[in-house]
Write a protein that holds these residues in place. Sequence first.
Motif, PDB file in Angstrom:
ATOM      1  N   ALA A  14      22.760 -29.058   7.462  1.00 46.45           N
ATOM      2  CA  ALA A  14      21.561 -29.893   7.547  1.00 46.45           C
ATOM      3  C   ALA A  14      20.940 -30.075   6.161  1.00 46.45           C
ATOM      4  O   ALA A  14      20.497 -31.181   5.806  1.00 46.45           O
ATOM      5  CB  ALA A  14      20.554 -29.272   8.513  1.00 46.45           C
ATOM      6  N   GLN A  15      20.931 -29.024   5.358  1.00 43.54           N
ATOM      7  CA  GLN A  15      20.407 -29.130   3.993  1.00 43.54           C
ATOM      8  C   GLN A  15      21.296 -30.036   3.135  1.00 43.54           C
ATOM      9  O   GLN A  15      20.796 -30.838   2.346  1.00 43.54           O
ATOM     10  CB  GLN A  15      20.311 -27.744   3.347  1.00 43.54           C
ATOM     11  N   ILE A  16      22.603 -29.922   3.313  1.00 43.73           N
ATOM     12  CA  ILE A  16      23.531 -30.747   2.536  1.00 43.73           C
ATOM     13  C   ILE A  16      23.374 -32.217   2.914  1.00 43.73           C
ATOM     14  O   ILE A  16      23.310 -33.090   2.046  1.00 43.73           O
ATOM     15  CB  ILE A  16      24.984 -30.268   2.739  1.00 43.73           C
ATOM     16  N   VAL A  17      23.282 -32.501   4.211  1.00 46.54           N
ATOM     17  CA  VAL A  17      23.136 -33.890   4.659  1.00 46.54           C
ATOM     18  C   VAL A  17      21.813 -34.464   4.165  1.00 46.54           C
ATOM     19  O   VAL A  17      21.750 -35.621   3.731  1.00 46.54           O
ATOM     20  CB  VAL A  17      23.263 -33.977   6.194  1.00 46.54           C
ATOM     21  N   ALA A  18      20.751 -33.665   4.186  1.00 50.95           N
ATOM     22  CA  ALA A  18      19.460 -34.135   3.674  1.00 50.95           C
ATOM     23  C   ALA A  18      19.564 -34.491   2.194  1.00 50.95           C
ATOM     24  O   ALA A  18      18.996 -35.496   1.749  1.00 50.95           O
ATOM     25  CB  ALA A  18      18.384 -33.075   3.893  1.00 50.95           C
ATOM     26  N   TRP A  19      20.300 -33.686   1.436  1.00 50.66           N
ATOM     27  CA  TRP A  19      20.463 -33.995   0.013  1.00 50.66           C
ATOM     28  C   TRP A  19      21.322 -35.241  -0.174  1.00 50.66           C
ATOM     29  O   TRP A  19      21.049 -36.067  -1.030  1.00 50.66           O
ATOM     30  CB  TRP A  19      21.084 -32.821  -0.739  1.00 50.66           C
TER      31      TRP A  19
END
Length: 162
Positions: free
Chosen positions: A95-100
Amino acid sequence: MTEAWEASVEAKIQDALQRGEFDDLPGMGKPIPGRGAPYDEAWWIKSFLEREALPSDLLLPTSLQLRRRVEQVPDEVRDLPTEQSVRDFVARLNAQIVAWLRNPDGPRVAVRPVNAEDVVRRWRAERARPEVRTTVAEPALVGVAARRPRRSWWRRWRDRRG
């Protein structure tokens, strides 16, 4: 006007000195930390991180922080108790990677979501593997191995040929 202001400030400092307000300050009589060391523009950042016991990774851009976390996934999931907790960990990281990826900032570093199935497969394999026990070699055998150096492959080949 500046001279009058400086004289006023100097007078207040002298009054405070006479009253003893500067006595017993922390660090009094101790050398100034870092004096004599070469000048470092980021000295205050380094001292803040050291004082607050924060990791230096916080200074990295988001893309590099995520890349480092992806590299550390096997170590971080190793001690998780269940498969679901491993999947939850990977889901939060993804989720953090997709947000970035949706709104990238900083340097463009290739960061891709982690495959949860691969992580779970490695996690299962590591848990199924028996504990590796290290035993201490007997002193007599250690001495023998240390005395006899092993010959290289080409010397063994040469000795066999001729």
